[in-house]
Scaffold this motif. Structure first.
Motif, PDB file in Angstrom:
ATOM      1  N   PRO A   1      56.650  58.437  16.667  1.00 10.78           N
ATOM      2  CA  PRO A   1      55.012  58.457  16.543  1.00 10.78           C
ATOM      3  C   PRO A   1      54.660  59.494  15.720  1.00 10.78           C
ATOM      4  O   PRO A   1      53.672  59.354  14.862  1.00 10.78           O
ATOM      5  N   ASP A   2      55.406  60.703  15.642  1.00 13.60           N
ATOM      6  CA  ASP A   2      54.942  61.885  14.891  1.00 13.60           C
ATOM      7  C   ASP A   2      55.640  61.804  13.386  1.00 13.60           C
ATOM      8  O   ASP A   2      55.278  62.850  12.913  1.00 13.60           O
TER       9      ASP A   2
ATOM     10  N   PRO B   1      44.321  61.437  13.463  1.00 12.71           N
ATOM     11  CA  PRO B   1      44.770  61.967  14.749  1.00 12.71           C
ATOM     12  C   PRO B   1      43.991  61.125  15.675  1.00 12.71           C
ATOM     13  O   PRO B   1      43.087  60.332  15.583  1.00 12.71           O
TER      14      PRO B   1
ATOM     15  N   ARG C   1      55.455  60.260   3.929  1.00 11.68           N
ATOM     16  CA  ARG C   1      54.824  60.293   5.329  1.00 11.68           C
ATOM     17  C   ARG C   1      53.344  59.944   4.775  1.00 11.68           C
ATOM     18  O   ARG C   1      52.420  60.940   4.806  1.00 11.68           O
TER      19      ARG C   1
ATOM     20  N   ASP D   1      57.087  53.714  15.886  1.00 13.98           N
ATOM     21  CA  ASP D   1      56.845  54.336  14.280  1.00 13.98           C
ATOM     22  C   ASP D   1      55.757  53.897  13.550  1.00 13.98           C
ATOM     23  O   ASP D   1      55.314  52.826  13.861  1.00 13.98           O
ATOM     24  N   THR D   2      55.511  54.509  12.390  1.00 15.32           N
ATOM     25  CA  THR D   2      54.126  54.322  11.656  1.00 15.32           C
ATOM     26  C   THR D   2      54.648  54.255  10.184  1.00 15.32           C
ATOM     27  O   THR D   2      54.051  53.777   9.337  1.00 15.32           O
TER      28      THR D   2
ATOM     29  N   SER E   1      61.687  56.315  13.063  1.00 14.26           N
ATOM     30  CA  SER E   1      61.010  57.742  13.265  1.00 14.26           C
ATOM     31  C   SER E   1      59.998  57.366  14.523  1.00 14.26           C
ATOM     32  O   SER E   1      59.787  56.296  14.939  1.00 14.26           O
TER      33      SER E   1
ATOM     34  N   GLU F   1      58.595  61.744  12.788  1.00 19.67           N
ATOM     35  CA  GLU F   1      59.949  62.521  12.578  1.00 19.67           C
ATOM     36  C   GLU F   1      61.118  61.617  12.988  1.00 19.67           C
ATOM     37  O   GLU F   1      60.924  60.768  13.575  1.00 19.67           O
TER      38      GLU F   1
ATOM     39  N   GLN G   1      47.252  58.717  21.587  1.00 21.63           N
ATOM     40  CA  GLN G   1      48.406  57.888  21.510  1.00 21.63           C
ATOM     41  C   GLN G   1      48.343  56.994  22.678  1.00 21.63           C
ATOM     42  O   GLN G   1      48.853  55.691  22.442  1.00 21.63           O
TER      43      GLN G   1
ATOM     44  N   ASP H   1      50.732  64.045   5.866  1.00 19.11           N
ATOM     45  CA  ASP H   1      50.465  64.456   7.047  1.00 19.11           C
ATOM     46  C   ASP H   1      49.127  64.585   7.517  1.00 19.11           C
ATOM     47  O   ASP H   1      48.002  65.068   6.574  1.00 19.11           O
TER      48      ASP H   1
ATOM     49  N   ALA I   1      48.965  69.583   9.834  1.00 20.74           N
ATOM     50  CA  ALA I   1      50.522  69.805   9.629  1.00 20.74           C
ATOM     51  C   ALA I   1      50.629  69.739   8.116  1.00 20.74           C
ATOM     52  O   ALA I   1      50.363  68.653   7.490  1.00 20.74           O
TER      53      ALA I   1
END
Length: 760
Positions: free
Chosen positions: A734-735, A676, A671, A711-712, A732, A737, A679, A656, A660
């Motif tokens: 962009p975050d 950062p 992940r 999604d990434t 998932s 999740e 967006q 992450d 995070a």
């Protein structure tokens, strides 16, 4: 390396086995004698000595002359085709074509001055006949009559070319990853219907899915959709149980138990963070067995009977294998010898004793057929010109249903793979047995016809993975490195012919995945036959090494920004693929160099978007400071597993962003770290790249569902197995999740990108 003898060289060449080839660096390489002998052995031919090779050459000639007719005749509709027939020298013979409707067409005998060949003291003569041009498309027969007897051979008349589809766009989804509130922890055909409805409302012409071929009925279950047990039949895990008509007739208590089972699976943390087939499969099978016991109406019973009749012997063999695998395990090589033989009397006895289980497996395939039909019907009713586009994997696993049902078709002692290339200098071994080109001809291409025909029953298109496999495959002898293989050639006229004929009969579009090492003639040939190629944005360059202008894209292609083997576009722009490969230790160059190369490539394409007015002139995805910070951070991680040799916290280095921590129990590679980023700027860049594709000449433009939702996460990292959870990454946001389908499609991001694909 021992050089092949002249006899071995000639024998291999006669059988379409390459004795030399050019690698991706343009070097001409000779194939060793050991490799040629092993590949010949996989075809049942002894080439171990010059004498054995010479004897095999003569035997092949004798066998050809002892056959009255070829094993099969495949010809294009407008083709002028002459075939040779063999009879005792001086005997008369007539040749006719019997169409599938029973009509008879005559042929013309033409000159043939080939001298007779003496075999076992008998002189065999050869005569030539010109087949009529313009025959109806379809499956016919050639009949040779003489000396009071008739000999038959299958004849396949195929289209000259398919018509290209009208220009349209559509999303590409790994269906298993697309979960909803209503599904069982894995995407299913109900979710596909939802995606089709959403796409049709926004002007899409198709939805492309991953292969939905059958997996083994046991756990642990193979995760890769590209390593199935059967390509002809489907995976029941994709069934939407609640859409089965008999489900509505169950008692309230049965409904409650099934609903509870679905909730338990769906809410299990193991099925949320990853797609866990080993939990989902048993739960769904238990529920399906309950539904199977429900009574069917006479109309549904008749539909089931009709389906079984249409699928014939192939369905019976597959259902028997599934029943046997459920009982004895999924590797048929470990079963009792009588059960390994698909034609044994003992197997018939076993199947009769387990008729309920065999019938259950056939019932599952009927349900899949019904639900796929419902999705495709909904797609076309909503105005989609193509509808669902399926995906055909290269091959099957070596111990599954197909190799058991038709063992003669598959070569033993070799597997399919790929030679070294810039992405993997060790080559690749896919652990799949290849179909034998000689056996395909002997069987009149019936297995390939049945495979393609079944896949096109309820789809409007088919993507053929590794389409070069219809021309040649890289065979690797068992126990050898992937570098020690060679190419084996197939009759591509026949393979592509059957493919296009089945597509013509179904009114379907064919897309060939022609990426990687593909000779230019293959792309030209497929284009001329109406088979679309595949163009990936980042790999399309002009002669100067700059992004290919949209006006110069191939018209006959499906153009996209990514594939299932690449990072989603948002992840690619954030170097998620580089970071993942670094963490896995599979980079072949220093990470700083890889980052510099990737940054240069991305700049070229973003600059091309600026030049066309698709991005503002002052647009920047990353600031210079962010780029420098990324390089420094990558350099800190060199020398061991992510975070091992740096002062960076382990969870931050491994997955992450630094702000995070990874959730408890989550591995580093789940992940991939992303910087950062603004967006909004990232979304503008993704939209600009797709606008670039929309301006191309490509008939089909494809958008990954992962790109629609931002999604990434990478769904498959080639060159890995247990090191990364390939084919288990859920859709998932962009975050990073996991996100449910209905939530993903409700975002402004998805709507905006869909508008771009519509050309707005």
């Amino acid at each position: 390396m021992v050089a092949p003898s002249p006899q071995l060289h000639r024998l291999a060449s006669d059988l379409g086995i390459a004795t030399s080839y050019y690698d991706t660096l343009g070097r001409h390489l000779e194939v060793s004698a050991d490799t040629l002998v092993s590949v010949l052995g996989a075809m049942g031919i002894d080439g171990s000595t010059p004498e054995a090779a010479e004897a095999a050459i003569e035997k092949r000639k004798d066998d050809a002359w002892l056959r009255v007719l070829p094993y099969v005749v495949v010809m294009r509709r407008s083709q002028d085709r002459v075939i040779n027939v063999h009879v005792p020298d001086g005997h008369a013979i007539t040749v006719t074509v019997v169409l599938d409707g029973g009509q008879v067409r005559s042929t013309d005998q033409v000159d043939n001055w080939e001298p007779p060949r003496v075999i076992d003291g008998v002189a065999i003569g050869e005569a030539s006949f010109r087949l009529p041009v313009g025959l109806p498309l379809g499956y016919h027969r050639v009949r040779a009559e003489g000396d009071g007897r008739s000999v038959w051979a299958p004849m396949i008349v195929v289209p000259d070319r398919l018509e290209l589809p009208e220009r349209t766009w559509g999303p590409m989804a790994q269906l298993y990853s697309v979960r909803s509130e209503a599904s069982w922890g894995i995407g299913d055909l109900g979710d596909l219907r939802t995606l089709v409805d959403w796409s049709a409302e926004r002007g899409a012409g198709y939805v492309l899915t991953n292969p939905m071929h059958a997996a083994e009925p046991t756990v642990p279950q193979e995760a890769s959709p590209y390593l199935p047990t059967s390509r002809r039949f489907g995976n029941p895990v994709y069934l939407r149980i609640e859409d089965i008509p008999e489900y509505a007739t169950l008692a309230r208590a049965q409904h409650a138990r099934i609903a509870q089972s679905r909730r338990e699976v769906k809410d299990d943390p193991r099925t949320w963070e990853r797609i866990d087939r080993n939990l989902v499969w048993p739960a769904k099978m238990t529920a399906l067995r309950v539904v199977h016991e429900a009574e069917r109406t006479p109309e549904r019973e008749e539909a089931y009977r009709r389906y079984r009749f249409e699928q014939e012997e192939g369905l019976v063999h597959f259902a028997r294998w599934m029943a046997l695998a459920t009982t004895y395990g999924a590797d048929w090589r470990l079963w009792d010898p009588p059960l390994r033989d698909v034609h044994s009397a003992e197997l018939d006895v076993w199947a009769a004793e387990h008729a309920d289980e065999v019938e259950f497996q056939m019932w599952l395939q009927w349900l899949l057929d019904e639900q796929m039909d419902a999705v495709q019907t909904a797609a076309t009713a909503a105005g989609m010109p193509i509808g669902v586009m399926g995906d055909l994997a290269v091959g099957v696993n070596e111990h599954g249903a197909e190799t058991w049902a038709n063992p003669e078709l598959y070569a033993r002692g070799v597997t399919v793979g790929a030679p070294p290339d810039p992405y993997n200098m060790n080559g690749q071994n896919w652990s799949q047995p290849p179909m034998r080109p000689d056996q395909l001809a002997r069987q009149g291409y019936a297995p390939f016809r049945a495979l393609v025909g079944t896949l096109l029953r309820h789809t409007g298109g088919l993507r053929v993975d590794h389409v070069i496999g219809l021309f040649r495959l890289w065979w690797i002898p068992e126990g050898r490195a992937a570098t020690e293989g060679t190419y084996v050639y197939y009759d591509h006229e026949a393979m592509v012919g059957v493919l296009t004929l089945e597509a013509h009969r179904a009114g379907a579009v064919i897309v060939g995945e022609d990426l990687g090492t593909v000779e230019p003639y293959v792309r030209d040939y497929l284009r001329d036959r109406g088979v679309l190629g595949t163009s990936i944005l980042w790999w399309e360059k002009n002669h100067e090494g700059r992004p290919l202008e949209p006006e110069w894209y191939r018209e006959a292609c499906l153009a996209s920004a990514t594939t299932h083997d690449l990072a989603p576009t948002a992840g690619y722009l954030q170097m998620a693929h580089v970071k993942l490969r670094q963490e896995l230790g599979v980079l072949t160059e220093p990470v700083e160099e890889v980052l510099a190369t990737e940054e240069h490539e991305q700049k070229l394409f973003l600059d091309a978007c600026r030049d066309r007015g698709l991005l503002p002139g002052d647009f920047r995805l990353f600031t210079p400071g962010q780029l420098e910070a990324r390089r420094l951070r990558a350099a800190q991680l060199v020398g061991g597993p992510a975070g091992a040799a740096s002062g960076v916290p382990q969870d931050a280095a491994a997955g992450d962003p630094p702000t995070a921590a990874a959730p408890a129990g989550q591995s580093a590679v789940d992940r991939p770290a992303v910087e950062p980023i603004d967006q909004g700027a990232l979304q503008r860049a993704v939209e600009a790249l797709y606008r670039y594709l929309v301006q191309s000449r490509a008939r089909l433009v494809n958008v990954a569902l992962t790109d629609l939702v931002g999604d990434t996460r990478i769904q498959n990292q080639p060159g890995t197995a247990w090191e990364y959870p390939n084919w288990c990454i859920p859709l998932s946001g962009p975050d990073g999740e996991p996100v449910l389908l209905e939530d993903a499609l409700a975002t402004t991001r998805a709507e905006a990108l869909a508008a771009v694909l519509r050309g707005e």
